[in-house]
Scaffold this motif. Structure first.
Motif, mmCIF file in Angstrom:
data_model
loop_
_atom_site.group_PDB
_atom_site.id
_atom_site.type_symbol
_atom_site.label_atom_id
_atom_site.label_comp_id
_atom_site.label_asym_id
_atom_site.label_seq_id
_atom_site.Cartn_x
_atom_site.Cartn_y
_atom_site.Cartn_z
ATOM 1 N N CYS A 24 0.874 -1.177 0.000
ATOM 2 C CA CYS A 24 0.000 0.000 0.000
ATOM 3 C C CYS A 24 0.907 1.221 0.000
ATOM 4 N N GLU A 28 -1.621 5.032 3.177
ATOM 5 C CA GLU A 28 -2.657 4.005 3.010
ATOM 6 C C GLU A 28 -2.409 2.924 4.060
ATOM 7 N N HIS A 30 -4.984 0.653 5.093
ATOM 8 C CA HIS A 30 -5.943 -0.445 4.957
ATOM 9 C C HIS A 30 -5.326 -1.541 4.092
ATOM 10 N N GLU A 31 -4.646 -2.471 4.726
ATOM 11 C CA GLU A 31 -3.832 -3.433 3.992
ATOM 12 C C GLU A 31 -4.508 -4.770 3.690
ATOM 13 N N ALA A 33 -6.799 -5.553 1.527
ATOM 14 C CA ALA A 33 -6.885 -5.783 0.079
ATOM 15 C C ALA A 33 -5.518 -6.154 -0.502
ATOM 16 N N SER A 75 -2.613 -1.427 -3.397
ATOM 17 C CA SER A 75 -3.999 -1.237 -3.001
ATOM 18 C C SER A 75 -4.171 0.155 -2.417
ATOM 19 N N THR A 77 -7.349 2.308 -0.916
ATOM 20 C CA THR A 77 -8.777 2.372 -0.580
ATOM 21 C C THR A 77 -9.205 3.725 -0.049
ATOM 22 N N GLY A 106 -8.632 -0.885 -5.670
ATOM 23 C CA GLY A 106 -9.187 -0.235 -4.487
ATOM 24 C C GLY A 106 -10.170 0.851 -4.867
ATOM 25 N N GLN A 107 -11.003 1.227 -3.900
ATOM 26 C CA GLN A 107 -12.052 2.206 -4.152
ATOM 27 C C GLN A 107 -11.517 3.540 -4.644
ATOM 28 N N SER A 108 -10.460 4.023 -4.072
ATOM 29 C CA SER A 108 -9.923 5.315 -4.472
ATOM 30 C C SER A 108 -9.428 5.283 -5.914
ATOM 31 N N ASP A 126 -11.797 -5.377 -10.021
ATOM 32 C CA ASP A 126 -12.168 -6.289 -8.940
ATOM 33 C C ASP A 126 -11.141 -7.420 -8.858
#
Length: 145
Positions: A24, A28, A30-31, A33, A75, A77, A106-108, A126
């Motif tokens: 990440c 970031e 949120h690892e 993902a 990733s 997010t 990721g979402q971002s 995805d």
């Protein structure tokens, strides 16, 4: 996180698969993902180097210069502005792409996909798209020797 690492450790260590770096970027945290991507790559026979969260691109570049991975997967997010996405894309294009293809998920990333695509950075919609990419990476390597 412990369950993902435990599951990854159940795989036999790949001796000849492509090297894949997962991480990440800076800021970031949120690892999950990135860890999931590492698991998927390991399941496909890749030699995975998981570098964790909050990794500055300059440090990633130094690492990649040493090991020359077949690809780098990041990733992202946490949402950011278009300017932040542009800065990340430019930094990846300048420091990582000369050594290795880069894929992002990721979402971002989804919100700014066109910025990354303009820099020839792969954007995964995805996990299915990521799995197809990793399968082709490992499958093509087997036939190219």
């Amino acid at each position: 996180k412990q369950k993902i690492f435990s599951a990854m450790n159940q795989f036999r260590t790949a001796d000849e698969g492509p090297i894949v770096v997962t991480a990440c970027p800076a800021n970031e945290w949120h690892e999950i993902a990135a860890m999931t991507a590492a698991y998927l790559c390991r399941a496909r026979g890749c030699r995975v180097h998981y570098l964790g969260a909050n990794l500055p691109i300059s440090e990633l570049a130094t690492y990649c210069d040493r090991i020359r991975p077949a690809c780098v997967l990041l990733s992202v997010t946490v949402g950011g502005s278009s300017d932040e996405a542009r800065k990340l894309a430019q930094e990846l294009a300048a420091k990582i792409l000369p050594m290795s293809p880069v894929g992002l998920g990721g979402q971002s990333i989804q919100a700014h996909a066109e910025i990354f695509l303009r820099e020839n950075i792969i954007v995964f919609q995805d996990l299915k798209a990521l799995d197809s990419f990793v399968f082709s990476l490992t499958h093509l390597r087997r036939y190219k020797g």
